[in-house]
Design an enzyme around this catalytic site. Structure first.
Site, PDB file in Angstrom:
ATOM      1  N   SER A 268       0.842  -1.189   0.000  1.00  0.00           N
ATOM      2  CA  SER A 268       0.000   0.000   0.000  1.00  0.00           C
ATOM      3  C   SER A 268       0.886   1.251   0.000  1.00  0.00           C
ATOM      4  CB  SER A 268      -0.962  -0.037   1.195  1.00  0.00           C
ATOM      5  OG  SER A 268      -1.992   0.922   1.032  1.00  0.00           O
TER       6      SER A 268
ATOM      7  N   ASP B 101      -4.970  -3.742  -3.015  1.00  0.00           N
ATOM      8  CA  ASP B 101      -4.011  -3.499  -1.942  1.00  0.00           C
ATOM      9  C   ASP B 101      -3.568  -4.805  -1.276  1.00  0.00           C
ATOM     10  OD1 ASP B 101      -2.783  -2.741   0.488  1.00  0.00           O
ATOM     11  OD2 ASP B 101      -4.051  -0.976   0.685  1.00  0.00           O
TER      12      ASP B 101
END
Length: 344
Positions: free
Chosen positions: A30, A177
């Site tokens: 992320s 993610d």
């Protein structure tokens, strides 16, 4: 935190020093993936050197964050405030990455990079890796997969947090993610390091891992409260985030922290470490601040970016000063890494 460590290295070894001069491998998930890519992206004017310093990278968040996490009224209405579609468009983030880092390919990164994402189509983890980007594509995959992608692809995939951004479509994969399975990618980084072969082969005794978190504020719930939740109870925000998201991200991160400590710091047969001992060295350091107040993942307001987060970082730096000094001393004593032999 990274800017502070880079400052300590410069004080010891000279103003041109960058964090990539002292670490073989950068791993991130992320926003950590964005950081790993940025710190290893080469400068077009001097391809053997990084394009940005750690201090410059920290400034990007303050400058670009408000536009990345901005929603028009039209988008709010179309997505029913994020309940019928992703809260944000990915385009402002993509534009910021291209503007800041250019059209750099993954194979051109200055050091080994491991960036985590998750493929919702194949239902499996998907990693962007520099060494893999440099390998020839096997005949069976030719025409349907290209391993050497622009780093923008890795950035978009690892940053596509469910409910916040849409999935990143790549070769038929629906990449989101990587925090859904590797919110703290320390163990993934350790595994990649242990895969090394030939002259670069290492064991756990030869590793030094510095893992940096983004801050944590965990709110607990008693059994009576949790027992009453249905679907809405699990997904509606309670404070800064939905309970299901907090449980997945915090649980994965805490688990990885413990496993990395046991792999690198713990002597076999010794008593189990106390909670305050985990991540305190000598081979695995975890630098994570406990936030006094919850700060939402998408809070790009001035109070968070100019007030709460810098204050939290300063507190963590002060608290872990001895360890930061030790890390800097050990890195400088080992010496800067040799230039990448695969680069021109």
């Amino acid at each position: 935190m990274i800017a502070d460590l880079e400052r300590r290295l410069r004080e010891r070894a000279g103003e041109r020093v960058r964090i990539s001069d002292y670490f073989h491998l950068f791993a991130g998930t992320s926003t950590g993936g964005l950081i790993a890519l940025a710190l290893t992206a080469p400068d077009p004017a001097d391809p053997a050197r990084p394009r940005v310093s750690a201090a410059e990278l920290a400034a990007f968040y303050v400058q670009d964050g408000p536009r990345i996490f901005r929603r028009t009224l039209g988008r709010k209405l179309r997505t029913l405030w994020g309940y019928a579609g992703p809260k944000y468009s990915i385009e402002p983030l993509a534009e910021a990455v291209r503007r800041r880092l250019g059209d750099v390919m993954l194979a051109d990164a200055l050091r080994e990079v491991v960036v985590a994402s998750y493929d919702m189509a194949g239902r499996e983890p998907y990693f962007f890796k520099r060494w893999r980007a440099r390998e020839p594509v096997p005949p069976a995959d030719q025409g349907r997969e290209e391993r050497n992608r622009p780093i923008a692809d890795a950035a978009m995939a690892t940053a596509s947090a469910p409910t916040y951004f849409p999935a990143h479509d790549l070769d038929g994969r629906a990449l989101v993610d990587g925090g859904v399975f590797a919110n703290n990618p320390s163990v993934a980084a350790i595994a990649e390091a242990l895969k090394r072969t030939g002259a670069g082969r290492v064991g756990t005794d030869g590793l030094l891992v510095v893992s940096i978190g983004t801050g944590v504020h965990e709110r607990g719930f008693d059994a009576a409260t949790v027992s009453g939740w249905g679907k809405i109870g699990w997904i509606l925000p309670h404070g800064a985030e939905p309970p299901i998201l907090g449980a997945v991200l915090d649980g994965a991160s805490d688990g990885a922290d413990h496993w990395a400590h046991m792999l690198l710091n713990h002597d076999p047969g010794a008593p189990a470490p106390g909670r305050g001992e985990v991540g305190r060295g000598p081979r695995y350091f975890r630098l994570q601040v406990r936030l006094e107040q919850a700060i939402a993942l998408d809070d790009a307001g001035e109070e968070a970016l100019a007030g709460k987060l810098p204050a939290a970082a300063a507190a963590l730096i002060s608290e872990r000063e001895p360890e930061l000094e030790e890390i800097a001393d050990r890195l400088v004593a080992a010496g800067p890494l040799a230039p990448d032999p695969h680069r021109p």
